[in-house]
Each structure stands twice: as C-alpha cells, then as structure tokens.
Design a protein around this motif. Structure first.
Motif, mmCIF file in Angstrom:
data_model
loop_
_atom_site.group_PDB
_atom_site.id
_atom_site.type_symbol
_atom_site.label_atom_id
_atom_site.label_comp_id
_atom_site.label_asym_id
_atom_site.label_seq_id
_atom_site.Cartn_x
_atom_site.Cartn_y
_atom_site.Cartn_z
ATOM 1 N N THR A 362 21.819 72.539 -16.795
ATOM 2 C CA THR A 362 22.801 73.633 -16.912
ATOM 3 C C THR A 362 22.700 74.636 -15.758
ATOM 4 O OG1 THR A 362 21.313 74.928 -18.293
ATOM 5 C CG2 THR A 362 22.907 73.539 -19.426
ATOM 6 N N GLY A 385 21.541 59.416 -17.265
ATOM 7 C CA GLY A 385 21.447 60.444 -18.290
ATOM 8 C C GLY A 385 20.114 60.507 -19.006
ATOM 9 N N SER A 386 19.162 59.691 -18.592
ATOM 10 C CA SER A 386 17.839 59.760 -19.211
ATOM 11 C C SER A 386 17.007 60.744 -18.399
ATOM 12 C CB SER A 386 17.201 58.372 -19.216
ATOM 13 O OG SER A 386 15.904 58.459 -19.749
ATOM 14 N N ILE A 387 16.721 61.913 -18.984
ATOM 15 C CA ILE A 387 16.078 62.958 -18.186
ATOM 16 C C ILE A 387 14.615 62.601 -17.919
ATOM 17 C CG2 ILE A 387 17.674 64.812 -18.777
ATOM 18 C CD1 ILE A 387 15.700 65.748 -20.890
ATOM 19 N N GLY A 411 15.268 70.972 -14.165
ATOM 20 C CA GLY A 411 15.197 71.720 -15.414
ATOM 21 C C GLY A 411 13.777 71.681 -15.965
ATOM 22 N N ASP A 412 13.376 72.724 -16.668
ATOM 23 C CA ASP A 412 11.989 72.741 -17.170
ATOM 24 C C ASP A 412 11.770 71.683 -18.253
ATOM 25 O OD1 ASP A 412 13.577 74.205 -18.963
ATOM 26 O OD2 ASP A 412 12.189 75.889 -19.138
ATOM 27 N N GLY A 413 12.788 71.478 -19.087
ATOM 28 C CA GLY A 413 12.655 70.444 -20.110
ATOM 29 C C GLY A 413 12.600 69.065 -19.479
ATOM 30 N N SER A 414 13.489 68.793 -18.558
ATOM 31 C CA SER A 414 13.536 67.489 -17.887
ATOM 32 C C SER A 414 12.257 67.239 -17.097
ATOM 33 C CB SER A 414 14.736 67.429 -16.944
ATOM 34 O OG SER A 414 15.928 67.660 -17.643
ATOM 35 N N ASN A 439 14.047 78.200 -17.904
ATOM 36 C CA ASN A 439 14.766 78.988 -18.908
ATOM 37 C C ASN A 439 14.112 78.849 -20.276
ATOM 38 O OD1 ASN A 439 15.543 76.421 -19.559
ATOM 39 N ND2 ASN A 439 17.688 76.664 -19.004
ATOM 40 N N THR A 441 14.105 76.660 -22.444
ATOM 41 C CA THR A 441 14.872 76.045 -23.534
ATOM 42 C C THR A 441 15.458 74.730 -23.046
ATOM 43 O OG1 THR A 441 17.130 76.769 -23.037
ATOM 44 C CG2 THR A 441 15.747 78.346 -24.173
ATOM 45 N N TYR A 442 15.948 73.965 -24.018
ATOM 46 C CA TYR A 442 16.857 72.868 -23.731
ATOM 47 C C TYR A 442 18.257 73.478 -23.804
ATOM 48 C CZ TYR A 442 13.246 69.227 -24.643
ATOM 49 O OH TYR A 442 12.152 68.398 -24.603
ATOM 50 N N GLU A 443 18.574 74.274 -22.782
ATOM 51 C CA GLU A 443 19.799 75.070 -22.802
ATOM 52 C C GLU A 443 21.033 74.222 -23.113
ATOM 53 O OE1 GLU A 443 19.881 78.389 -22.291
ATOM 54 O OE2 GLU A 443 22.074 78.488 -22.437
ATOM 55 N N ILE A 444 21.108 73.080 -22.472
ATOM 56 C CA ILE A 444 22.308 72.252 -22.629
ATOM 57 C C ILE A 444 22.527 71.867 -24.094
ATOM 58 C CG2 ILE A 444 21.104 70.066 -22.163
ATOM 59 C CD1 ILE A 444 23.622 69.076 -20.776
#
Ligand SMILES: Cc1ncc(C[n+]2csc(CCOP(=O)(O)OP(=O)(O)O)c2C)c(N)n1
Ligand SMILES: [Mg+2]
Length: 514
Positions: A362, A385-387, A411-414, A439, A441-444
């Motif tokens: 995001t 699409g596989s993070i 992304g921090d989650g990815s 961020n 979070t898993y913002e998306i």
C-alpha cells in the motif's frame, strides 16, 4: 567424473553459472562438485524462499536462468511460494532437487517425499534422473526447457547415487527454441483496429516493456492516438527519463475500471486481458468495459519486439516521433512523512540505472508518477501475489548486476517472510538498499476486509491484521544479519538515510516508521 560433476560442468557449458543453494546430505556431491568446476558462482540462502526468489530476480536481470539447489521434498516445498511467483513472471529457473539414492527410496526414510508431486504445480518441466550416466544430458535438457520462451521452471530431481556414481562426462548444451514470430494476420488486424475510430489501448508486458519496443509502442501511439499501458504487475519494466513512459493498471478494482472505461479495443502485446486480483461482491472480475474488444498482437511466447516493429511499419509509424519522459525529479519533500513525501524522496534520489524491486504494497501505490522522470532505471514487480519476494528478488538482481544499485521497497509484513535474504546480501557484499515501510500492520488487508463486505470487524479480526505488540525491530534484525541499518520517523531523516544507503556500496536498510 561422477554424475554431480558432469551436471555442474554441463550447466556451466549451457550458460548457467550462478547457483543459489540451500543444501543437505543428498546434495553433498553436487556441493563438492562446485569446487571442482570453475565458473559456477554460488550463493547460500538461509531459507529456500530466499533461494528461489533470488533465482527469479537474477534471471529477470540476466535474461538467463540460475540454478537452485534444494533439499528433497521439504526444501523444494519451502521454496514453492517464490517458484509460484517466478512461474507467473515466466522467469527461467533450473531447480536441482536432491533425492535419496534410488535404492533407498523404498524404505520410506524420514525425508522421503513425492518430490515430483511437489514440483509439478510450479514447474513446466520435471524429470528425475535415473542414472549417473543420464544426469548430464538431463541437465542440458533442463536448461533448454527453462530457456524455452517465454521462460519456464525446470525441475531436475537428482537421486544421491546418480550424483556419486560414474558418469560419461559433460553433455552437449541443447538447442533452445527461438521465440515464434507473430503471423501477418495478427499484425494487419491490429493495424486495422488502430487505424479505426474507437479508443484503443496497447497493453504491454514481458519483453515489450524494454526500452526499444516501448519506443515502438510510443511511435504507434503518437501516430494513431492509441494509449499505451502496462499490466498491473510486470517482470521488468524499463522506465525513467528519455524513455516512453507507461503507467500500470491500478490494483484497486474501482480505479482500474475507471482507467479502462473509455476503451473500445485493447490490443494485447504479450499481456493478458486485464482481470482483477480477486473477486469482490458486486464487482466484476474483468476490468475492461462490456463491449470492449480484446485483440492479440502477440502472446508472451511470441516475439513482441518483432511484432511491434512490424506493426509500426504497417502503420507507417516507424518515423513518427514518440513522446518520451522528460528528465524531472520532484523537489526534495519537506513536512510530514506521508506516502507522497516518501514517493517524492525516492523520485528525488533514485540513482541512474537503479533496479527497483517493488514489494511496497500500500505504501507504494503512488510511487510511479513521482519516480517517472528519474534517470533510467528498471522496475520489478511481484507477479504471483505471494508476498515475501521483494528481498530475495533484490538479492538475485544484485548478483546479476553487480555494477547497478538495487533498491528494495518492502512492506513490513511482506518483508518478514524472507528477511534471511539480508544475510546473503551481507555475506556476498551485494549492493542493495532496502527500505522497509514499517506501518506495523497488514494495511492492505484492512481495506480488503471492507472490500469483501466483512463489516464491523471486532478485536479478534483486527488483531490478525496488526503487526504491533511487539513492534518489529527492523534495525536490530538487519544488524543481526550483518546489514547496517537505521530507523527514521520524519521525511528529512528519511532522505538523509536513503542517500546514505545509496551512497554506500553494499547492503543497507532503512526502516521508515509510517
Ligand atoms: C504467501 C502469502 N500469504 C499471505 C498473503 C496475504 N497478504 C496479502 S498482502 C498481505 C500483507 C502485506 O503487508 P505489508 O507488506 O506490511 O504491506 P501493507 O499492506 O502494510 O502496505 C498479506 C498477509 C499473500 N499475498 N501471500
Ligand atoms: Mg505493513
């Protein structure tokens, strides 16, 4: 010469001279052979997702496959998600997967597994070598299979005794099929559409996104009034000052529908007809308007560059001037640290010839416009699409292009799926500047919760989308793997930190608390 050595010699002779590896007992002879044979460069990955994602990044930049070395079914299984991504990107990869000795398999030892069964869903070509004498030839065929357009995953399973028994020596490299040429009808039909009155989109991906074919697409657009766009995600897109600029179809369905709503025709150049990532209640799967006609100039397997040359010729557009991107960087941002100011800082600082591995999710939705006029660079997306691809992808790209700066936007989650890639970057001195968007979070997924109509989420549901408690300490994790790092919380510090990372050779990580 044993089978393992015959295989390594054959791989090198076939042009495969980089191996990303995570070995075990069944691959020991292959590992030993790496020493005996000149010309194979090896990189250890501490998780197989790093190994397979690095092989993807390498091949996207080198235009030829790397080998991976994986440990039986479980090692291959750990690497599957990024093999899935590589498959979607049509990246050529040669997987070498160790297996028990042929006579050991029947005893069902702990690591015995259905390796071919695990390999097939992510492979175009799978073979288990049945003897040491077959290994070299099988290896040569695996390379040819991987290089078959548009790029394939070839998985060669290597029983341990075929590696240690006597071979018949190196095999001859196998011929690789050429890309097929498009037929004249496809070109003439596309030309007819482009000469017609309806608003037409040229939708590109694959090799059509390199500088020269983009130039051709730009000439065609200038001549006919067509628009040029790229798929939402692409294996490698060449962009920046002096090149024909292309935007990508946005990820959010409503935005994509908006961008595509005016078109009566879409001419596909290697691309697929645009489809949404997911289905959402009440929204269409297909992103183009009803009644819009889809035409294929070229498939991904075909030679899109030649197809565009031919089409430009057919339209008399070869001499038309394409409109190219002006060199323009945004002013250095001040004020709040936002997605836009982060984008502006990137646009202001992105070095010439950079390779951007983009898994920014995001935070990065608006990175394209503000980096468009930066000096020429390449942009690589996650196509499956596989993070958990970004850091390995950056690692492999840096191996392929040691003279270019790699910028990994993560992304921090990815990032948490495959952060072991940082260790490989440190160990092998790879020139990657990683920016992690913390961020926390898993913002998306918060948006997706609303998009699918799951209303009024409670504490338990929201907790599945939050990464806090405890906050991840990216600086500590990065330093723990030998990569210098710093955390920034405002836009000034971000620019200073990014500039520092870009100026230093070798890996560096900036944690941006957003
Ligand atoms: C292998 C895999 N597991 C789970 C998902 C689902 N998923 C998609 S995006 C996402 C979170 C991304 O978080 P982050 O990288 O922090 O980006 P942000 O949304 O915060 O911008 C998840 C878990 C996925 N795409 N792939
Ligand atoms: Mg996040």
């Amino acid at each position: 010469m044993n089978g393992a050595e015959s295989l390594v010699r054959t791989l090198v002779a076939s042009g495969v001279d980089v191996c990303f590896a995570n070995p075990g007992t069944s691959e020991m002879h292959f590992v030993a052979a790496l020493d005996k044979v000149d010309g194979m460069r090896c990189h250890l990955g501490l998780f197989e997702g790093v190994v397979t994602g690095a092989a993807d990044g390498y091949a996207r930049m080198a235009d030829k496959p790397a080998a991976t070395l994986l440990h039986l079914g479980p090692g291959l299984g750990n690497g599957l998600a990024n093999l899935h991504n590589a498959r979607k990107a049509n990246t050529p990869i040669v997987n070498v997967v160790g297996e028990h000795a042929t006579y050991h398999i029947e005893h069902d030892a702990p690591l015995t597994a259905d390796i071919e069964g695990i390999a097939w869903p992510v492979s175009h070509w799978v073979r288990t070598s049945m003897s040491a004498k077959a290994v070299a030839r099988d290896g040569a065929e695996a390379v040819a299979a991987a290089m078959t357009p548009p790029g394939q995953i070839a998985t060669l399973v290597l029983p341990a005794n075929t590696a240690w028994e006597a071979s018949e020596g190196q095999a001859t490299p196998q011929p690789v099929p050429e890309r097929a040429q498009v037929d004249g009808d496809a070109v003439r039909r596309s030309a007819e559409i482009l000469r017609g009155t309806g608003q037409t989109l040229l939708l590109l991906t694959g090799h059509a996104l390199r500088e020269l074919p983009l130039e051709l697409a730009g000439r065609i657009a200038a001549k006919t009034g067509a628009k040029v766009m790229a798929q939402g995600s692409n294996a490698r897109l060449q962009r920046g000052a002096g090149r024909v600029p292309v935007n990508r179809i946005p990820f959010p369905v409503d935005q994509a529908l908006e961008v595509l709503k005016g078109f009566q025709h879409i001419v596909l150049v290697g691309a697929k007809a645009p489809v949404a990532f997911f289905a959402y209640p009440g929204k269409p799967s297909l992103l183009y308007p009803e009644g819009c006609e889809i035409h294929a100039l070229s498939t991904l397997e075909e030679d899109s560059v030649h197809a565009l040359e031919w089409l430009a010729d057919e339209l008399g557009a070869t001499g038309t001037e394409a409109s190219v991107q002006r060199a323009e960087r945004p002013a250095r941002p001040t004020g709040a640290l936002t997605k836009d100011s982060i984008a502006a800082a990137l646009g202001a600082l992105l070095p010439e010839d950079a390779i951007v591995a983009d898994e920014s999710v995001t935070t990065g939705r608006g990175f394209y416009p503000l980096t468009a006029g930066a000096p020429p660079h390449c942009w690589l997306n996650n196509m499956g699409g596989s993070i958990g691809l970004g850091m390995p992808l950056a690692t492999g790209a840096a191996v392929a292009c040691p003279d270019r700066k790699v910028v990994c936007l993560e992304g921090d989650g990815s990032g948490m799926y495959t952060l072991q890639a940082l260790w490989t970057q440190a160990r092998d001195g790879l020139d990657v500047t990683t920016v992690v968007f913390a961020n926390r979070t898993y913002e998306i997924l918060k948006g997706e919760l609303a998009n699918v109509g799951a209303s009024n989420p409670g504490r338990k549901a929201l907790d599945m989308l939050e990464l806090g408690r405890p906050d991840l300490d990216w600086v500590a994790m990065s330093r723990g793997m030998g990569v210098s790092a710093e955390r920034v919380e405002n836009v000034d510090d971000f620019q200073t930190a990014l500039a520092r990372g870009l100026a230093e050779p070798g890996p560096y990580l900036v944690e941006v608390v957003v």
